[in-house]
Motif scaffolding. Structure first.
Motif, PDB file in Angstrom:
ATOM      1  N   GLU A 109       2.478 -23.444  -3.675  1.00 30.05           N
ATOM      2  CA  GLU A 109       0.954 -22.472  -3.334  1.00 30.05           C
ATOM      3  C   GLU A 109       1.286 -21.211  -3.836  1.00 30.05           C
ATOM      4  O   GLU A 109       2.767 -20.788  -3.617  1.00 30.05           O
ATOM      5  N   LEU A 119      -1.340 -18.853  -2.940  1.00 32.52           N
ATOM      6  CA  LEU A 119      -2.142 -18.595  -1.682  1.00 32.52           C
ATOM      7  C   LEU A 119      -1.941 -17.487  -1.199  1.00 32.52           C
ATOM      8  O   LEU A 119      -1.131 -17.216  -1.549  1.00 32.52           O
ATOM      9  N   GLU A 170      -2.286 -14.057   1.793  1.00 35.77           N
ATOM     10  CA  GLU A 170      -3.514 -14.601   2.870  1.00 35.77           C
ATOM     11  C   GLU A 170      -4.441 -13.727   3.089  1.00 35.77           C
ATOM     12  O   GLU A 170      -4.860 -12.537   2.372  1.00 35.77           O
ATOM     13  N   ASN A 230       7.010 -14.564  -7.006  1.00 37.84           N
ATOM     14  CA  ASN A 230       6.694 -14.026  -5.385  1.00 37.84           C
ATOM     15  C   ASN A 230       8.411 -12.344  -6.127  1.00 37.84           C
ATOM     16  O   ASN A 230       7.343 -11.136  -5.281  1.00 37.84           O
ATOM     17  N   LEU A 255       6.396 -10.021  -8.816  1.00 33.41           N
ATOM     18  CA  LEU A 255       4.812  -9.051  -7.851  1.00 33.41           C
ATOM     19  C   LEU A 255       5.647  -8.268  -6.618  1.00 33.41           C
ATOM     20  O   LEU A 255       5.172  -6.985  -7.075  1.00 33.41           O
ATOM     21  N   ILE A 263       4.956  -3.837  -7.738  1.00 32.06           N
ATOM     22  CA  ILE A 263       5.202  -3.087  -6.641  1.00 32.06           C
ATOM     23  C   ILE A 263       5.731  -2.335  -5.761  1.00 32.06           C
ATOM     24  O   ILE A 263       5.650  -0.541  -6.162  1.00 32.06           O
ATOM     25  N   PHE A 312      -1.320  -5.850  -8.371  1.00 29.39           N
ATOM     26  CA  PHE A 312      -0.717  -5.355  -7.940  1.00 29.39           C
ATOM     27  C   PHE A 312       0.557  -4.236  -8.379  1.00 29.39           C
ATOM     28  O   PHE A 312       1.152  -4.019  -8.210  1.00 29.39           O
ATOM     29  N   LEU A 313      -0.685  -2.956  -8.902  1.00 27.65           N
ATOM     30  CA  LEU A 313      -0.323  -1.714  -8.915  1.00 27.65           C
ATOM     31  C   LEU A 313      -0.608  -0.202  -8.414  1.00 27.65           C
ATOM     32  O   LEU A 313      -0.403  -0.147  -8.151  1.00 27.65           O
ATOM     33  N   ASN A 314      -0.898  -2.000  -7.424  1.00 32.35           N
ATOM     34  CA  ASN A 314      -1.110  -0.007  -6.432  1.00 32.35           C
ATOM     35  C   ASN A 314      -0.217   0.474  -5.211  1.00 32.35           C
ATOM     36  O   ASN A 314       0.304  -0.873  -4.271  1.00 32.35           O
ATOM     37  N   PHE A 331       4.927  -3.225   0.434  1.00 31.20           N
ATOM     38  CA  PHE A 331       5.000  -4.972   0.655  1.00 31.20           C
ATOM     39  C   PHE A 331       5.308  -5.433   1.986  1.00 31.20           C
ATOM     40  O   PHE A 331       6.373  -4.942   2.543  1.00 31.20           O
ATOM     41  N   GLY A 332       4.428  -6.314   3.355  1.00 29.47           N
ATOM     42  CA  GLY A 332       5.403  -6.310   4.021  1.00 29.47           C
ATOM     43  C   GLY A 332       4.861  -7.813   4.194  1.00 29.47           C
ATOM     44  O   GLY A 332       4.277  -8.843   3.091  1.00 29.47           O
ATOM     45  N   LEU A 378       6.700 -12.104   0.703  1.00 32.56           N
ATOM     46  CA  LEU A 378       7.215 -11.645  -0.615  1.00 32.56           C
ATOM     47  C   LEU A 378       8.791 -10.622   0.385  1.00 32.56           C
ATOM     48  O   LEU A 378       9.854 -11.477  -0.650  1.00 32.56           O
ATOM     49  N   PHE A 394      -0.254  -6.741   7.614  1.00 36.93           N
ATOM     50  CA  PHE A 394       0.300  -6.434   6.300  1.00 36.93           C
ATOM     51  C   PHE A 394      -0.362  -6.368   5.368  1.00 36.93           C
ATOM     52  O   PHE A 394      -0.248  -4.906   4.199  1.00 36.93           O
ATOM     53  N   LYS A 395      -1.933  -6.014   5.448  1.00 29.13           N
ATOM     54  CA  LYS A 395      -2.814  -6.286   4.464  1.00 29.13           C
ATOM     55  C   LYS A 395      -3.937  -6.466   5.462  1.00 29.13           C
ATOM     56  O   LYS A 395      -4.370  -7.138   6.182  1.00 29.13           O
ATOM     57  N   GLU A 408      -5.654  -1.132   4.355  1.00 21.77           N
ATOM     58  CA  GLU A 408      -6.835  -0.339   2.942  1.00 21.77           C
ATOM     59  C   GLU A 408      -7.193  -1.370   3.862  1.00 21.77           C
ATOM     60  O   GLU A 408      -8.633  -2.598   3.123  1.00 21.77           O
ATOM     61  N   ARG A 425      -2.778   4.449   1.714  1.00 25.85           N
ATOM     62  CA  ARG A 425      -2.137   3.667   1.177  1.00 25.85           C
ATOM     63  C   ARG A 425      -3.481   3.970  -0.235  1.00 25.85           C
ATOM     64  O   ARG A 425      -4.795   2.681  -0.664  1.00 25.85           O
TER      65      ARG A 425
HETATM   66  C1  UGA Z   1       2.337 -13.033  -1.287  1.00 32.98           C
HETATM   67  C2  UGA Z   1       1.815 -13.817  -3.198  1.00 32.98           C
HETATM   68  O1  UGA Z   1       1.122 -13.102  -3.286  1.00 32.98           O
HETATM   69  C3  UGA Z   1       1.216 -15.138  -3.520  1.00 32.98           C
HETATM   70  O2  UGA Z   1       0.548 -15.324  -4.434  1.00 32.98           O
HETATM   71  C4  UGA Z   1       2.544 -16.827  -2.278  1.00 32.98           C
HETATM   72  O3  UGA Z   1       2.079 -17.201  -2.582  1.00 32.98           O
HETATM   73  C5  UGA Z   1       2.428 -15.355  -0.984  1.00 32.98           C
HETATM   74  O4  UGA Z   1       2.606 -14.194  -0.955  1.00 32.98           O
HETATM   75  C6  UGA Z   1       3.231 -17.185  -0.409  1.00 32.98           C
HETATM   76  O5  UGA Z   1       4.480 -16.776  -0.737  1.00 32.98           O
HETATM   77  O6  UGA Z   1       3.153 -17.727   0.442  1.00 32.98           O
HETATM   78  P1  UGA Z   1       0.661 -12.217   0.292  1.00 32.98           P
HETATM   79  O7  UGA Z   1       1.953 -12.294   1.448  1.00 32.98           O
HETATM   80  O8  UGA Z   1      -0.560 -12.753   0.923  1.00 32.98           O
HETATM   81  O9  UGA Z   1       0.773 -13.276  -0.960  1.00 32.98           O
HETATM   82  O10 UGA Z   1       0.077 -11.403   0.325  1.00 32.98           O
HETATM   83  P2  UGA Z   1       0.190  -9.747  -0.980  1.00 32.98           P
HETATM   84  O11 UGA Z   1      -1.159  -9.852  -1.797  1.00 32.98           O
HETATM   85  O12 UGA Z   1       1.028 -10.133  -2.203  1.00 32.98           O
HETATM   86  O13 UGA Z   1       0.999  -8.793  -0.680  1.00 32.98           O
HETATM   87  C7  UGA Z   1       1.912  -8.736   0.159  1.00 32.98           C
HETATM   88  C8  UGA Z   1       1.816  -7.437  -0.006  1.00 32.98           C
HETATM   89  O14 UGA Z   1       2.035  -6.783  -1.021  1.00 32.98           O
HETATM   90  C9  UGA Z   1       1.297  -6.212   1.274  1.00 32.98           C
HETATM   91  O15 UGA Z   1       1.608  -5.851   2.556  1.00 32.98           O
HETATM   92  C10 UGA Z   1       0.241  -5.757  -0.066  1.00 32.98           C
HETATM   93  O16 UGA Z   1      -0.626  -4.101   0.781  1.00 32.98           O
HETATM   94  C11 UGA Z   1       0.935  -5.273  -0.443  1.00 32.98           C
HETATM   95  N1  UGA Z   1       1.003  -4.458  -2.323  1.00 32.98           N
HETATM   96  C12 UGA Z   1       0.361  -5.129  -2.857  1.00 32.98           C
HETATM   97  C13 UGA Z   1       1.294  -3.584  -1.951  1.00 32.98           C
HETATM   98  O17 UGA Z   1       1.650  -2.446  -1.854  1.00 32.98           O
HETATM   99  N2  UGA Z   1       0.435  -2.505  -3.590  1.00 32.98           N
HETATM  100  C14 UGA Z   1      -0.412  -3.831  -3.981  1.00 32.98           C
HETATM  101  O18 UGA Z   1      -0.452  -3.204  -5.270  1.00 32.98           O
HETATM  102  C15 UGA Z   1      -0.398  -5.151  -3.860  1.00 32.98           C
END
Ligand code: UGA
Length: 422
Positions: free
Chosen positions: A127, A129, A131, A189, A192, A196, A230-232, A237-238, A242, A301-302, A366, A391
């Motif tokens: 999957e 998805l 969070e 992952n 992604l 970041i 995903f370019l913020n 990331f946390g 990831l 974490f988000k 954020e 952020r």
């Molecule tokens: C991530 C993946 O995006 C999903 O596709 C995957 O299914 C999931 O892990 C998993 O392995 O189960 P998630 O951990 O819920 O999803 O969150 P993300 O939206 O990916 O964000 C991860 C972290 O990256 C957050 O701390 C967020 O703040 C940070 N982030 C994200 C950035 O710092 N900059 C960005 O541009 C995007």
């Protein structure tokens, strides 16, 4: 699955969790989930139990077991294998077991041998998805990947039946082998995380050179080969996925004798952790006496999540407290989870209450509530009007016009201006 019309029984070894779910209570904050639980209970299609015997009679068995990081950095597969072992006695020939867990490449093949000993078969169906968007991502995924034994058309047909309403909407699906299916997940992952960290490395350059990271990201993102998502830039990331997935991926590559292939992920992690150091450093530069009150806005974490696992925000908050600062934190959903592991911090529900008497405000997650804060109201209660936006989520011009000194990651630190009041 229940909303798609299937009869579903959810099994969890944690009796309390299963009982709460049966009452319609989600064990974590996820927008829309309580409504789906209620709808499932209402239609009678969704039930919960802590007894795996209740899985008997189901034709499809999803494995959605956590694979947390183990001591060595590799994934801890003990929960997954325990669940599989407990499931085996209830499996019947012709059943399909569907692996959803994120696993190191090679694990599905091991599970397949166990499952096939009962006459059932295994598909690996990762999957993707996120969070905070779990429901939409589940019901409208970008793609579906089925990892099956070569020629297992029965497994493909069963999965197609399970996902029929989604497939009817035109969602692309790919049929492949176990190893590829497992790798799609961790490789996605890793990509992604790399994206970041790439923009955060650019933020380090922007800070040193006076460039504007947000405009840089916008301009880069216009190239469809790069894309803006995903370019913020920010605190990095946390979360539960990831960070542990890239560490687990590196550990697995080492085992396979190809550790060098993922050597760059060490740097991805290095850049990621340096962003936290940078925010701590910026805060201490503002409060060199290492005393005083700071407001921390955001702990999850988000946004749209109450998850504080490996949260950059909570890490920074804890480090500032360890430096001697009085940290007063506020998060719309994560206060209680953060309090459980970090009782040394103070918590407020209303972000303005956290800002009362603060000499420094930090925005570390954020949430839209923080972007919508009124800088004049915040300025009226703060002791000093300095804010670190880690952020890139507040309107810096608006805050500046309300008398705030705004320090943003990915931008040069503004000069300190001493205001002499007549
Ligand atoms: C991530 C993946 O995006 C999903 O596709 C995957 O299914 C999931 O892990 C998993 O392995 O189960 P998630 O951990 O819920 O999803 O969150 P993300 O939206 O990916 O964000 C991860 C972290 O990256 C957050 O701390 C967020 O703040 C940070 N982030 C994200 C950035 O710092 N900059 C960005 O541009 C995007």
């Amino acid at each position: 699955m229940a909303s798609l019309g299937h009869d579903v029984i959810g099994i969890d070894v944690d009796e309390k969790k299963a009982a709460a779910l049966a009452r319609g209570e989600a064990p974590f904050f996820e927008p829309g989930l309580p409504e789906f639980l209620a709808a499932g209970a209402h239609t009678g299609r969704l039930a919960f139990s802590s007894d795996v015997e209740h899985a008997r009679g189901s034709s499809v068995h999803f494995l959605a077991i956590g694979t947390p990081q183990g001591v060595s950095g590799a994934a801890d597969l003990s929960y997954l294998f325990t669940a599989v072992t407990e499931l085996l006695p209830v499996l019947r020939p012709g059943n399909l077991v569907v692996g959803k867990s994120t696993v190191p490449v090679g694990v599905a093949a091991q599970i397949a041998v166990l499952v096939e000993s009962t006459g059932a078969s295994l598909a690996w169906n990762p999957e993707f998805l996120r969070e905070g968007r779990a429901i939409k991502d589940t019901l409208e995924p970008d793609r579906m990947v089925y990892g099956v034994r070569e020629g297992d058309t029965a497994a493909v047909a069963m999965l197609d039946e399970v996902y029929a309403p989604l497939l009817a909407g035109g969602i692309p699906r790919m049929i492949t082998d176990y190893a590829t299916a497992e790798l799609v997940k961790v490789a996605a992952n890793a990509f992604l995380a790399t994206k970041i960290s790439f923009i955060n490395a650019m933020a380090e350059i922007a800070e040193a050179s006076g460039a504007d990271i947000d405009q840089l990201a916008d301009a880069l993102g216009q190239d469809p080969r790069i894309g803006r998502r995903f370019l913020n830039a920010g605190l990095g990331f946390g979360g539960g996925c990831l960070p542990k997935d890239i560490r687990g991926f590196m550990a697995r590559a080492d085992e396979l004798g190809v550790g060098e292939s993922l050597g760059f992920l060490r740097e991805v992690e290095g850049v990621n952790l340096r962003r936290r150091d940078r925010v701590v450093e910026l805060a201490l530069d503002e409060l060199p006496s290492r005393s005083g009150r700071v407001a921390v806005l955001g702990l999850a974490f988000k946004p749209d999540s109450d998850d504080v696992r490996d949260s950059p925000a909570l890490d920074v908050a804890a480090r500032l407290a360890a430096e001697g600062l009085d940290v007063v934190a506020s998060d719309p959903e994560a206060n209680e989870k953060a309090r459980a592991s970090h009782p040394q911090l103070e918590y407020r529900v209303d972000p303005l209450d956290a800002i009362v008497g603060a000499e420094l405000v930090l925005v570390l997650t954020e949430w839209r509530q923080f972007a919508a804060l009124d800088p004049r109201a915040a300025g009226a209660v703060a002791r000093q009007r300095t804010i670190i936006d880690a952020r890139g989520c507040i309107d810096a011009d608006l805050w500046r016009s309300a008398g705030w000194r705004v320090i943003s990651l990915g931008h040069a630190v503004p000069a300190r201006v001493t205001q002499l009041v007549a």
